[in-house]
Scaffold this motif. Structure first.
Motif, short mmCIF file in Angstrom:
data_model
loop_
_atom_site.label_atom_id
_atom_site.label_comp_id
_atom_site.label_asym_id
_atom_site.label_seq_id
_atom_site.Cartn_x
_atom_site.Cartn_y
_atom_site.Cartn_z
N ASP A 142 27.82 -85.09 -99.26
CA ASP A 142 26.78 -86.10 -99.16
C ASP A 142 26.08 -85.98 -97.81
O ASP A 142 26.73 -85.88 -96.77
N TYR A 143 24.77 -86.01 -97.86
CA TYR A 143 23.98 -85.92 -96.64
C TYR A 143 23.16 -87.19 -96.47
O TYR A 143 22.89 -87.91 -97.44
N THR A 144 22.74 -87.43 -95.23
CA THR A 144 21.89 -88.60 -94.99
C THR A 144 20.51 -88.41 -95.59
O THR A 144 19.83 -89.37 -95.92
N VAL A 145 20.10 -87.15 -95.74
CA VAL A 145 18.81 -86.85 -96.36
C VAL A 145 18.96 -86.91 -97.87
O VAL A 145 19.90 -86.34 -98.43
N PRO A 146 18.07 -87.60 -98.58
CA PRO A 146 18.17 -87.67 -100.04
C PRO A 146 18.14 -86.29 -100.68
O PRO A 146 17.50 -85.36 -100.17
N ALA A 147 18.80 -86.16 -101.81
CA ALA A 147 18.91 -84.86 -102.48
C ALA A 147 17.55 -84.28 -102.84
O ALA A 147 17.36 -83.06 -102.80
N LEU B 63 8.38 -89.77 -102.14
CA LEU B 63 8.63 -88.34 -101.92
C LEU B 63 7.30 -87.65 -101.61
O LEU B 63 6.36 -87.71 -102.38
N ASN B 64 7.24 -86.99 -100.46
CA ASN B 64 6.03 -86.30 -100.02
C ASN B 64 6.14 -84.82 -100.37
O ASN B 64 6.96 -84.10 -99.82
N LEU B 65 5.29 -84.38 -101.27
CA LEU B 65 5.33 -83.00 -101.75
C LEU B 65 4.46 -82.05 -100.93
O LEU B 65 4.34 -80.87 -101.27
N ASP B 66 3.87 -82.55 -99.84
CA ASP B 66 2.89 -81.74 -99.11
C ASP B 66 3.45 -80.41 -98.63
O ASP B 66 2.73 -79.42 -98.54
N ILE B 67 4.75 -80.36 -98.29
CA ILE B 67 5.31 -79.13 -97.77
C ILE B 67 5.23 -77.99 -98.79
O ILE B 67 5.18 -76.81 -98.44
N LEU B 68 5.17 -78.34 -100.07
CA LEU B 68 5.07 -77.31 -101.11
C LEU B 68 3.65 -76.78 -101.26
O LEU B 68 3.42 -75.78 -101.94
N HIS B 69 2.71 -77.46 -100.64
CA HIS B 69 1.31 -77.03 -100.69
C HIS B 69 0.82 -76.66 -99.30
O HIS B 69 -0.37 -76.71 -99.02
N LEU C 270 16.21 -87.29 -111.98
CA LEU C 270 15.35 -88.42 -112.27
C LEU C 270 14.07 -88.44 -111.45
O LEU C 270 13.10 -89.09 -111.83
N VAL C 271 14.03 -87.71 -110.32
CA VAL C 271 12.82 -87.72 -109.51
C VAL C 271 11.63 -87.13 -110.27
O VAL C 271 10.48 -87.46 -110.01
N PHE C 272 11.92 -86.28 -111.27
CA PHE C 272 10.82 -85.71 -112.05
C PHE C 272 10.20 -86.73 -113.01
O PHE C 272 9.15 -86.46 -113.60
N GLY C 273 10.86 -87.86 -113.14
CA GLY C 273 10.27 -88.94 -113.92
C GLY C 273 9.76 -90.07 -113.06
O GLY C 273 8.88 -90.83 -113.48
N SER C 274 10.29 -90.19 -111.84
CA SER C 274 9.92 -91.32 -110.98
C SER C 274 8.74 -91.02 -110.08
O SER C 274 7.91 -91.89 -109.82
N ASN C 275 8.67 -89.82 -109.55
CA ASN C 275 7.56 -89.46 -108.68
C ASN C 275 6.32 -89.19 -109.50
O ASN C 275 6.35 -88.43 -110.47
#
Length: 724
Positions: free
Chosen positions: A587-592, A32-38, A681-686
């Motif tokens: 459901d979308y092809t892009v992950p939630a 997961l690339n968080l760059d867009i938030l920065h 769960l992404v808040f624990g995996s990333n």
């Protein structure tokens, strides 16, 4: 003994900071690339944290600035000579292409940030030689300095250009603030080459290239263009098919058919296309040019390459007889001749009149004794052959005054669409008329008893989940990209918002049925009462967790009416996902988690703010449909850090049970303790998000968690307030 001389070994890894593919995270493409938030980190801004552009621009001598810009139009420079001695066409194209990158689907693009100065936009093929226009403006930018942003100057130059050629514009507003770094995380399409046809990998269309299938949120027909291909779909002339592209593209820019026709006519009444040479002689775009080019691109060091010999789009010629004045020749030229497809000297497909009098031909840009053949693009021919466009064009032909008004309004909309409500407008030429696309909201009352309203809400019988959810749903529509949406106006009670699945219409109607009488009895706006309701819910939840807090509140929001609301335009603001409430419409092809980042960035939130809000809301009973996913607590209704404590607890294990479905099980007993989705769960995996989650899970940070949650919440509730 002496040291051996250096053998020339480079002290840094070659290309470490500039080579394509040098990002070490490319080893893990699914991370997961968080760059867009920065995207616009303060560290990239040279102006300092205390700089306030909106205050500085008010210090401008507006008349002197306009006089300087007007004078520039006819001060031709030998290094880039003006066509017919007038830079108007070039400056209009620069402003048009800055504003024309706007797309209504997510509000991104547009002219409000000066992003045309940076890649990829500064090097799009469609923006060829606009680097010269900006460099011509540099003396003016240098003179007025901090009081004038590039974003404002780029658009002002286009507006003044029209005025200098005899057109009366609708007005102009200052207030666009520059960014200082490329918006490299904005999605412009998945193609891997410029101007790739629709049969190439990454096409933004279906296999039949149906214009209706144009990929959301894109508006342009191919990578590197602002609008449509001027030669025709995939470069093949076909005006009827081009009309479909034009209609779709302009609708994605929030323009209707009349505005589309007016803009096409008005944009092509002045200036010309450039294709009188060999495009192969052009150097690379600005971002790929050698250092000695000093930020300029597309330079021709083989042949002359300027004036009558310039090559930009590859098409060659002017649309009208007098391309440096505002008149009504365009429609006479278009409808007064038959047209045939020819090739420009640069090899581009364009349309040429079958027969034309010499006196109706425009003169050469450098030698007025020479007449040149006019031309039309495939998009121009679409105005003639498409029945809907033609009917509008013929009405304009019969009523030039109507055309002038329609173009003035459409042009103003084009260059101001992403500035938000007119309360943000600055300067003596900002029009006072309310325009529906500005999403007008009346001023709201402030002279009411806030504490009495809060007490009425607390005594209403509504639960914390209902209070917080309704306020969140009202405010979360705000988009920092074009300043649309938000809690101001209470449009959540109007169509289409009241019927959005994301807003749970039945629950929403029940809650509003309680809050509306409170607003009516107290003299407060419903918009204020909705926000206050959320604040009351958070204060109650914080107190239940042992923290006495008061959530900040400022009154004054107004209630918009149906007449003030363009319902069709607001459909683009519908949340199709909301990780904060654990909602996916389908459901979308892009992950939630990718959808979560997109919405978070549009709301103007940072990664830490996103983290604290998601974790806090999970325990407040705000999940869409009342699901228990991500509710990692036995204390629902309390503002606790339990989400983070239990997410990071190594006594648990995490088990996938289906698409976007997980169970959290006790490692010893294998009992199911909680359920979760990917956005939990992404808040624990990333690794980055986990670092934030660990901060809020610490034993010494429950109070920090509450304070940070309230600060982030307050930011969301007030993001659309321009009167603060």
């Amino acid at each position: 003994m002496t040291d051996k001389p250096s053998t020339g070994r480079c002290p840094v890894m070659h290309g470490a900071n500039t080579a394509v593919g040098s990002d070490v995270m490319e080893w893990w493409p699914n991370a997961l690339n968080l760059d867009i938030l920065h995207q616009h980190d303060r560290k990239t801004n040279p102006m300092g944290a205390d700089f306030d552009y909106r205050a500085e621009v008010r210090k401008l001598d507006f008349d002197a600035l306009k006089a300087d810009v007007r004078a520039l139009m006819t001060e031709s420079q030998a290094w880039w000579p003006a066509d017919w001695g007038h830079y108007g066409g070039l400056m209009i194209r620069m402003a048009w292409h800055a504003a024309g990158s706007y797309r209504v689907a997510d509000g991104r693009g547009g002219a409000a940030t000066g992003n045309q100065r940076f890649a990829p936009i500064n090097s799009w093929p469609d923006n060829g030689n606009l680097d010269k226009a900006r460099r011509l403006l540099w003396p003016i930018k240098k003179k007025y300095g901090n009081r004038l942003s590039w974003a404002d100057l780029i658009i002002l130059a286009g507006n003044v250009a029209y005025e200098s050629m005899g057109f009366r514009t609708f007005g102009f507003s200052f207030g666009r603030e520059d960014i200082w770094h490329p918006e490299k995380d904005t999605y412009w399409g998945s193609e891997k080459e410029w101007l790739a046809t629709s049969d190439k990998p990454g096409s933004r269309y279906d296999e039949q290239r149906n214009p209706e299938s144009l990929e959301d949120p894109l508006a342009a027909v191919m990578m590197g263009l602002i609008y449509v291909n001027p030669e025709g779909p995939d470069g093949q002339p076909d005006p009827l098919e081009t009309a479909k592209d034009v209609r779709m593209t302009f609708s994605r820019m929030a323009m209707n058919d009349e505005e589309t026709v007016a803009l096409t006519i008005g944009g092509h009444t002045v200036g010309k296309c450039h294709g009188n040479g060999d495009a192969a002689n052009l150097g690379p775009a600005p971002e790929a040019a050698e250092i000695e080019e000093q930020g300029l691109g597309w330079n021709n060091h083989v042949t002359r390459g300027v004036g009558r010999d310039a090559v930009t789009s590859g098409l060659e010629g002017a649309w009208t007889t007098h391309p440096t004045r505002w008149d009504h020749e365009y429609l006479e030229m278009l409808f007064g001749h038959e047209w045939q497809v020819v090739q420009s000297p640069a090899g581009a497909n364009q349309w040429q009149p079958v027969d034309i009098r010499e006196e109706d031909m425009p003169v050469d840009v450098e030698d007025p004794s020479i007449r040149r053949m006019p031309m039309m693009t495939d998009a121009d021919m679409a105005m003639k052959v498409d029945p809907g466009f033609r009917a509008i064009a013929e009405e304009f032909r019969q009523d030039p005054d109507r055309l002038d008004d329609a173009f003035a309004r459409a042009w103003f909309k084009l260059i101001h669409r992403d500035m938000g409500p007119k309360e943000r407008y600055i300067g003596p030429e900002a029009p006072t008329e309310d325009l529906i696309w500005q999403d007008p909201v009346p001023a709201g009352p402030t002279a009411y008893n806030v504490e009495a309203v809060k007490q009425r809400i607390a005594d209403s019988g509504l639960g914390i989940g209902d209070l917080v959810t309704t306020a969140w749903d009202s405010a979360r529509t705000f988009r920092q990209s074009d300043k649309r949406g938000g809690a101001n106006g209470a449009r959540i009670r109007l169509a289409p918002q009241k019927d959005w699945a994301a807003n749970e219409p039945e629950r929403l109607a029940r809650v509003l049925g309680v809050l509306e009488p409170i607003a009516a009895d107290s003299g407060a706006s419903l918009a204020d009462v909705i926000v206050l309701a959320g604040n009351v819910g958070i204060e109650q939840a914080a107190k239940a967790a042992g923290h006495d807090r008061v959530v900040p509140f400022q009154p004054g929001r107004g209630d918009a009416s149906e007449e003030m609301t363009d319902a069709d335009s607001f459909r683009w603001l519908e949340p199709l996902s909301d990780a904060y409430r654990n909602f996916l419409k389908k459901d979308y092809t892009v992950p939630a988690e990718e959808l979560m980042l997109d919405r978070t960035q549009l709301m103007g939130l940072t990664a830490p703010e996103m983290t604290v809000l998601v974790g806090g809301m999970r325990g407040l009973g705000t999940n869409h449909g009342g699901t228990r996913d991500g509710v990692f607590t036995d204390r629902e209704g309390q503002l606790t850090n339990d989400f983070f404590v239990n997410l990071t607890d190594m006594d648990n294990r995490w088990v996938p049970t289906g698409h976007n479905r997980y169970e959290i099980r006790d490692r010893q007993t294998d009992d199911v303790k909680w359920t979760a989705t990917r956005v939990d769960l992404v808040f624990g995996s990333n690794a980055v998000l986990r670092s934030y989650a660990e901060v809020y899970a610490q034993d010494d940070n429950p109070a920090k968690f509450v304070d940070d949650f309230i600060a982030a919440w307050n930011k969301v509730m007030n993001a659309d307030r321009f009167d603060r």
